[in-house]
Every structure is written in structure tokens, then in C-alpha cells.
Design an enzyme around this catalytic site. Structure first.
Site, short mmCIF file in Angstrom:
data_model
loop_
_atom_site.label_atom_id
_atom_site.label_comp_id
_atom_site.label_asym_id
_atom_site.label_seq_id
_atom_site.Cartn_x
_atom_site.Cartn_y
_atom_site.Cartn_z
N GLY D 130 0.85 -1.17 -0.03
CA GLY D 130 -0.09 -0.09 0.15
C GLY D 130 1.03 1.22 0.00
CB CYS D 131 0.31 4.87 -0.95
SG CYS D 131 -1.27 5.00 0.01
CG PHE D 132 -0.82 5.06 4.50
CD1 PHE D 132 -0.25 6.34 4.01
CD2 PHE D 132 -2.05 4.82 4.93
CE1 PHE D 132 -1.09 7.52 4.16
CE2 PHE D 132 -2.94 5.92 4.70
CZ PHE D 132 -2.76 7.06 4.33
CB ALA D 135 5.64 6.72 2.34
#
Lengths: 325, 325, 325, 325
Positions: D130-132, D135
Site C-alpha cells: 500500500g502507499c502508506f 513510504a
């Protein structure tokens, strides 16, 4: 009988917001305005929507020796500039310094109005808290006073709209194209607001704030500050909410909410919103505080402080609802 | 003695702004609120920053037959919904319809308050102009009344913030990610606001508006409308400005400015800003009008109309300065 | 064999976009970069995401006498600065001037690449059209060449994102807080781009552009230009669309669309979108053109022009899809 | 020989970005696209700027039993929808699932490509992070692998642009007017991404992630994710930076920077930026990670994973510079 008010630093965002609030205040009359950038122009040239009664007031260059007779002066000058600028203001002029130079300075009350209103009434020199402290301390005060969290182990992750950088901030670093669609952390481990927050945490808790961590972020919006604060404590969410509701009972400007607060809730107002999410099993308390950086974070709290030192109702001129959307 | 006010359509942006203005109005008391989306919830659940005195008011489902005793009702319903919804409101309840259904309908006054205030006092049914007409007609009225431009050859290029699309507009077409960083023309040659503007141009000029062109654009901002209007006329810029200054002399809410107006000048206020740039040699007059689409373009003008029909000072509750920045 | 490319003005938005496009171009190799603001720093210091192969390239101070051997130089300097800066560049270095100084200047081809590609191949000095002309002329060219509208009666209402003001524009007037949530008309009746547009209209139509009206607006977004153009002509929408489809048949970068184009459609690309809405009974044609002001409006068209003068495929390095959302 | 690619979920932001990247990929050929919202329309109707070669491709309704012969399928479906939707895809079609259903599911590799590239080559089923997590884990991996921080005491404060909420998110909660100028924390103490992050922290560190805290915030911008991560460890900033530089040596997509990374640095790219600020005396390490939520956070990493499982150069189709400004 109206109270004669002056504003120095009216070219900036904080000074401009002070003008807006003073203009619709039932007891204040703006009779003097000074500003670097706009000296010589009329208020209406600077603020095309200014109420007609103030349109023709000419902005002057700041000179403390040639002030008209004032009851209250709001100062909104860049940090570093106000100490000298205000030193020679006559003693009978009450001052609320929105800038940073007089916070926790001898002879100046620290104007955390929702927490320590009694300390402000009767003062003639009040230092207004910064926007980050306003958001952070509104949320932490009930927990610290009630010893629900450890004062020495607090991590503050704070996010601010770009007006918080001030108009001086409109260099290319804060130009629209560079700042829009961009999220920027800055000032890690060394932000200027840290000592003010640490000192207040210690006053509220009686303990040391040694472990304080503070990280600000620039968010692509004009107004608003959100502090997301990670603390250690073995309490439930309900206990935190209950402590805050009792702490702010009968206080006009702090709203305790069940759900996480959003910056837009406060836009254009002097309100602070606080909420909490805690997990005692994990020894974790997340405190959240929201303010408008130009409202409770600057001019709104400044007017609230001026109301207190003038013996007016604390909410005078500050009871409007936020602007939404 | 306070005036008992109700709002139907409080879930929407126009109704929400009406609530904000009524809440700080010196003579109005909000005693009733209805809304589809939010029926059953308290005002504070919907508007977390609402003044404490209104926090516990429960939003009801609209039913004209079970209304409490009201003096004034503000209606902010989607176009097409208000005609039926308001038909059975008791005759002794004064209505200001912010929606589009009653403009130029028999039995309803057209509430272009800055231009025809005398037509509004004494009415019990007022149809509030749309946000595009408000911006456009504020700028055109002085030119048309003074026959400085041809009524039959007017091109209106209007730009609006996205709240103008209403909350219903928050489908994916108006989702943040699609609308941000995007500029969208729409409704070419057939926008719903055209007849209202054409009819008013003809009333103001006595001539035909046959050639009217109207093109709206969605701009990535929340609030604000700017109308840039291209007209034919052999007059100077000064002559236009002078005509507007005389036309709006003693009118509280219209500001005539030398420089082109910006939408941010009006944010949160009931002000309209108008300016002009003309070149007689080219038979060209550019008229510009700016309003906040939720202020003068909706709830602000609605409160101004309510003031007029209630015999209150026109500026009651509307004299705050715009929010800047 | 790679083509040796230099960029002067790399600190600015246009120069930065040229760098981005050159970096992923199959035949270009960036070997030289100069810029006022960033001289002495490496490309990676200025553009943290620059491809690794270019990271260590040091930005120099501009000096035409000490250039390395270059095949092509892209110049993106403030209007007024490039005429002198480029005068002493060796004749064997091909130049594409993104700035405004050489448009319709003797010895320089006008690089309206989608309309007059044949005029550009073989040139060594090309003046790139401005972003407003790029959007406007893409939409008008098919109508003018086919004599569907009157060249002497054209009203151009153009809206641009704030990067169009350039980085120099990041003074307080273009600071984030002042520009966000704000829509600003400017340069009425006297914009610098007018002569360039008028001259091109006359070249395309063979008639006079005497009545040209041009009004730019600053929109709160980073990129994008939309021109909404009001013309006189007795043709149908279909006739306009058909003329444009034929005019741009086999042209890679212009898309003719049935519905009104949106600025976001072009973001990050060299595309232009054009559409039309006409009403022969009202003698009205509305032409719309959309470009990315830094793409087709600056660096994209500059690379397209460089491809043409280097004898490369026109689409080399320019065939990526726009960024959405 | 080109690789035959399909995309399911092309109506959404992740699917749209996958389309953009596949369209300019040197080895991929898009031959199939499916989507709920846009079934029956051509790609050009949905994406007006799509390259001409793909314009006429008709978007189908998803049916795993009638797929054309595909080498690779990108799936970008709402969490909860992809498990069933992909179950019957033929085994010889390689799948990269951008959605959340297959992360740490048996038979699926976890595609954290910059950290564990070797685990991905040769797989036929890859679950994209996922994007979280993308990062967060980019920043934490070097610290965890080198045991520079305690895995059991990590506080993640993450901020995302609104496209991270997906197009489904375009209900009124994510409408432009509500989201603009607003900063919103959500999902406190219970975000869906937590288990994925905790599991990966444990794999990287060999220790327990028991104390993990994760707080997401919605920021008013379209793209970008910043994770600000508070850890316990007695190391210097230089030691952290050095560990990261060694960890990511020869890795194409992770940039280790001295200064705090900004989300705009990554816009439109597959890059991740990581940086650190540490104070050994305070037992504090702040790790920061930035990605484009649709790039490294979704479609960019998906293409990187597809390159790995197809035996292509990892950077194929991903070497463009970010879009700035």
C-alpha cells in the site's frame, strides 16, 4: 465608551486578522494602524473589503514616540523585531504582542487565555502564544494538569497552513507553485516554538519536559493548524475526554469532540478543538488540537486577551461561527 | 424583540452559510432547521463550530404543515425542489428562497437588493438571485441604466468556485482529486442562469438582451465568483466608474474599484466588487463583478433581503469584514 | 549519435520542465545547464528527483563565450533578458528561445509547431510561442484558415495557472496565501501577449485583427491554460469541429474534442485540446483551447521545435500520457 | 517481442496511473482494460490525453473467464474485491495486485521491490504494498535491518493526498469544497494498513512490532504521501544516512537526502525519498519517507514488480523525472 485601539504590523497576516476582528468588535475602535509594507496607503487600499468606517484610515510608519492616545495596542511584528519596537511604548498603553519576542519574558504575562484567564486580567503587557503552542497546549493542558500522561515523553507532530509562515514567507520558497501540492517538514529538532511549549508543559505538569519532540510541517492550505501529539499514559479515551470536558467547562472557546478534529472546523474563528484516542494496554495517548493559526493562533487569542485586560466579556467580538466550507 | 427564523436545506452550503449569518445576527433567532442529509442530528454534529446557543438544536425533516411559529424562513433547496416544498408554507411566514425556482415567478419579488431595494421592503415572498446573476448584474446595472452599453450585445465569461456546484455536486465529477488543479468550462450556450440574467438586463435597459452569451467555468477554489463581461459602448473607463459610483452611492455592499477585483476580496462577506476597463475607440467596455457565491451570491443577499422585508437596517448582521487571506 | 543539449534559465519553471523532457528524450543528451538562482549547485540539489545520470551536472553562470560544444540550446529567460543573452551564441548552435524576446523578430522562425511545422525544419533560431498564444491559436487556426470567423472581432478570455507567472513571480503577490482561493484578472487592454496573437491571427486569416480583446486571469492552480474565445461567424458546431479535425489530421499533439476541454487533461504533456460551440443564428462561435502552460505552452513545444530543426521525429521524447489526476 | 498486458480497475486512480505507465513502457503492450465505472467506453473517452495507439481500446466489464491471452495483469480494485475477482485468472497470467487483498497471503509474494527484489523475480503472483507502507518501510528498512532502532517502539504519523482515498472516495466527504483547506486525521488506532506494516517491521528486524502506532491524515493535495516516523535508538543522523546509503546502493528508485524530503519531489515518479534526523542523547530517531501514492505507492511499484517478474530491467518505463512544479 469605546476603547481606542492601535495595530502595528497591519501589513502582515496576523495584523490583518486583528484589523478584521477589531473592526466588528462592539467596544473597540481602531484609530491607529502602522505597517512597514503599506505605510502611506489607506486601509481600503490594503484591504478592499474593509468596513467603510475604516476605509480612509491612513497606515503610518511605526514610531512609538508619536502615538495617538491609545488604550490597547496589538503588535504583530516578525520575531526579533517587537522587543525593540515596543520598548518605548508609554506604560499606560496596554499591549498584546502577537509576535514571539515576549513569551516568558519578565514583565509580560503569557496569554494562554483558555487555560490561565485569571493571570491575564489586570495585566498591561501580554505575550500571545504562538499558533503551534496554541494548538498543542489546548490539547495537552487537561492531561498534564490531571497527571494522565508523562510530561517527559511527548512527541508533537504539527501541521500548519502556509499563512503560518507569514507574509515575509512569500519568497520563492513559499510561492504558490512551489508550495501547492506539496507537503514539507522543516525545523527538525530545533524549532523556535519548542522552548515555549516545553516551559508551559512544565508549568502545567510540575514535571520535566526533557524528552519533548516537536516536528512542524507546511501543508498546502492557507489557514489551520493541527497538532497530533503522542503521549505515554495508561488511561482510556473516555477518561481523557472527560478530563478535558471538566477542564474546559464554562470556557467559551475550547470544544472537546469525540471524533478527530479537522482544521476547517475552526477557520475564521477563535475556537480550539481537542480530542483524544487512548489505549491503556499500550500505554498510549494520542491528543489532537486544532486551531486557526490566525484566530486562536494569533489575532483571535490576542483579542481574547485584550478583552480580559480591559475587563470586557471574554467573548466580545469573538462569537461568530467559523466559515464553512 | 427577536425575529423567529427557520432554515430549510441546512445540510447544503447555502443553508450552512445562512445558519452562520443568522447565528450572529443582532435581531434574528434561529429556532428551526430542516435538512435532508442531516435530519435527526444536532446542529453541533453538522457544524462543530456552531455557537453554543445553537449547538443542541435538532435538525428536522422538512414538513411545511408542522412548522413552529416563524417570522422568516430561508429556503436553500436544489433547483426544482423548492417550488413544491414551499407551496404550503403559511402566508404569514415571510420567505426568502435562495434556490432557483421562484425567480421572476408571479407573487415573488426578485431580490436584487443592491439595485432594487425599494421593491423588496414590504414583500413576503422574495426570490434570491443566483450567484452568477449577482456578480454579473452588480457590474452591469450602472451601465445599463445609464445606457452606456448595448443591452443586445453582451458576452459574459463567468468563473466560480466549486461550492457553487452545491453539496449534491460532490459526486466524482466534483471530487477533490478530479477538481483540484483543473479548470472546467461547462453548460455552453444553455446555462440555467441565462434567462434570469437576460430578463434583468431587459428590465434595467429597456432594450432586448437577444445577443446574450454566457459561459460558466469551474475554478479549483471553494468560494468566489468573478464575472468578466464584454460589452459594446463608446465610453471611457472613468465614465463607467463614475456612473457606478453614483449608482451605488449610499449603498452599503457594492464597492467600485479602480483596479480589477479579485474573488478573495469578498470571501465570507456580503460585498460585491465592480470595476471597468473601456476603450471608446474600439467600442469596448469590459465590466467585472466579484462576489462570494455563498455571500452576496446566496446567504448574504438572502439575509439582506430578510432585513429589508423585516424593516431592519439593511446591514444588520452583515457588516463584518471579509476573511483574508 | 546523441545530440548535445544545453539549457539556460534552468532555475525557472520553463527551464526545469525542459530539463525533465530532455532527460527522457531518446536522442538528446543534456551536457550544459546555466541559471542565475542556482549557479554553482548540482542539478540534484535543485531537482532532487533528477535522473541519476544528470545528478552531478553542475549548474553554471551563463556565459555565451565559454559554452561547451552544443548542438541545441534551450533558453528560458525572463522577457527582456534573452535578446542580449543570446546575441553572442555561436551561429552553429541551434537555439529554441522559450522566452518572449524573439517572437516575430527577423532571423527567428515563429515556432507554432502544430500549425506551421514546415517553416521550422531547417531553421537554427526558433522563437517559441507564449503559453497564452499556444492555447489561443491552437483553437483559432482552423477557423481562421477556413474563414469561418471574422478575424477583426475576437474576444479572448484566458485563464492560467500561477506557474505561468514564472518563479520570479513568487513575490508576495504570488505567495501561496494570497494566491490560493483567489481568482485575479490582470493586464486588461494591454497584455504583452496581444501583439503576438494579433500578428498570428492576421497571418492565418489574411485579414485585420483590429478588434482583438485579450483578458488574462490568474487561477489558483499550478499548471494549465484555458482560452475561451468569443468569435463572430455563421457556422455550426459540427462545421467547426470538422474543420479542426481536418486541419489537425496527422498532427500528433492536437486533440479535437466534442465536449469542452479541461486543463487537467493536458497536465505534464505537450498536448493541446480544442473544442467549439457555435450558434449560426446568433452569429456566434465559442472556441476553446487548453494546454499545459509549461508543456505546449513552453518546454513541450520547445522540444517539439528542437525535434523539427534537428530532423528527428516530431514526437521524440514527447509521447507520454498526461498525469491524471 | 512485446509483453501483453491487461489492467482491471482502470476507472480508478491506480488503474489510470498503471495505464499511463504501461502506455510509455518499452516492452509492454496494453491489449485489455476492464473497469466498473467505465465499461463500454473507449480509453480516449475516459482519458482524453491517452496516446493515440490506445485511444480506441474499449473498456470491458471484468470477466476472468473471457480474458484475451495475457502475459501480465495489473489489478487495481477496491480492498475486499480483488480476492474473488482474481481467483479464477488462469495460472499462466502473471498478476500484480495493486489492491490490498493479497498482502501477506499464501501463494503471493509481497512486492516491496526496493527492499526484497530477489523475492519477486520468478513469481507469478505479487501483492503490491500500500502507499502508506511504501513510504514508511522505505524509510525504516535500513534502520531495522541494521538494528539502529527498537522495532517495538515506533510511532508513524503519515499524511496523504486525497487521491489516496480512491475515486470511490469522491463522496461528499471527499468533495472538493469539504476537503480543500482542510486537514483531517482519521482511522486512529485501527487503520487497515497497520498489520501489513507491523508484519514487515518484524520481518526486517527479527523483533516484535508490538508497540506500533499509526495515524493517517488527509491533506488537501491530490498526490503524495509523507511518513514522519518517531523511533527509539541511540545513533546519530549521519549513521542513519550512511546506513540508508549503503542499504540502497545500486537501487534505482530510493534517494537518500540530507534535508527533509517534500512530497512534490516524487510527483509522477516511482521514486522514494528518505531522510533522518537523530539525537542519540535523547534516544530519538526521526525517519521520513516520501512517495507519490499513485507512483511508488501504487502503479509505479506495480510496474517495477512486473519488470522483475518478467525478467526486464527493473527501471524499464520508470526512468522519467518527477513533474515539477
Amino acid at each position: 465608551m469605546s476603547i481606542r485601539v492601535g495595530i502595528v504590523g497591519i501589513s502582515g497576516f496576523g495584523g490583518g486578522e486583528a484589523m478584521r476582528l477589531v473592526a466588528s468588535h462592539p467596544s473597540f475602535e481602531l484609530i491607529y494602524a502602522a505597517g512597514e509594507g503599506s505605510a502611506g496607503s489607506r486601509l481600503v487600499d490594503r484591504f478592499p473589503g474593509v468596513p467603510a468606517k475604516l476605509a480612509e484610515l491612513v497606515i503610518g510608519k511605526w514610531d512609538p514616540l508619536t502615538l495617538p492616545k491609545l488604550d490597547v495596542l496589538f503588535a504583530s511584528l516578525p520575531t526579533g523585531a517587537s522587543a525593540e519596537a515596543l520598548a518605548r511604548v508609554p506604560a499606560d498603553v496596554k499591549i498584546v504582542d502577537i509576535g514571539g519576542d515576549h513569551r516568558y519574558v519578565e514583565g509580560w504575562a503569557y496569554g494562554l487565555a483558555d487555560v490561565w484567564p485569571a493571570e491575564i486580567g489586570g495585566q498591561t503587557r501580554v505575550a500571545n502564544p504562538g499558533c503551534f503552542p496554541a494548538a498543542t497546549l489546548s490539547a495537552l493542558a487537561p492531561l498534564l494538569v490531571n497527571k494522565l500522561i508523562e510530561p517527559g515523553n511527548i512527541v508533537i507532530d504539527v501541521k500548519t497552513g502556509i499563512s503560518g509562515a507569514g507574509r515575509g514567507g512569500a519568497d520563492s520558497k513559499f510561492g504558490y507553485a512551489e508550495s501547492n501540492e506539496n507537503l514539507q517538514p522543516y525545523g527538525l529538532l530545533k524549532h523556535v516554538h519548542m522552548p515555549e511549549i516545553a516551559t508551559t508543559i512544565e508549568r502545567l505538569s510540575g514535571g520535566s519536559a526533557a524528552g519533548l519532540v516537536f516536528t512542524p510541517h507546511l501543508v498546502p492550505m492557507t489557514r489551520g493548524v493541527l497538532a497530533t501529539i503522542y503521549c505515554r499514559g495508561r488511561v482510556t479515551t473516555d477518561r481523557c475526554l472527560d478530563a478535558a470536558r471538566r477542564f474546559y467547562a464554562n470556557r467559551a472557546f475550547v470544544r472537546v469532540t469525540d471524533r478527530p478534529p479537522q482544521t476547517k472546523w475552526a477557520t475564521g474563528s477563535n475556537l480550539a478543538f481537542v480530542s483524544y484516542a487512548a489505549d491503556p494496554e499500550r500505554n498510549l495517548v494520542i491528543a489532537m488540537g486544532v486551531v486557526d493559526n490566525l484566530g486562536k493562533g494569533a489575532a483571535g487569542q490576542a483579542v481574547q486577551n485584550a478583552n480580559l485586560i480591559c475587563g470586557l466579556p471574554e467573548t466580545a467580538g469573538l462569537d461568530g461561527a467559523p466559515v464553512w466550507p
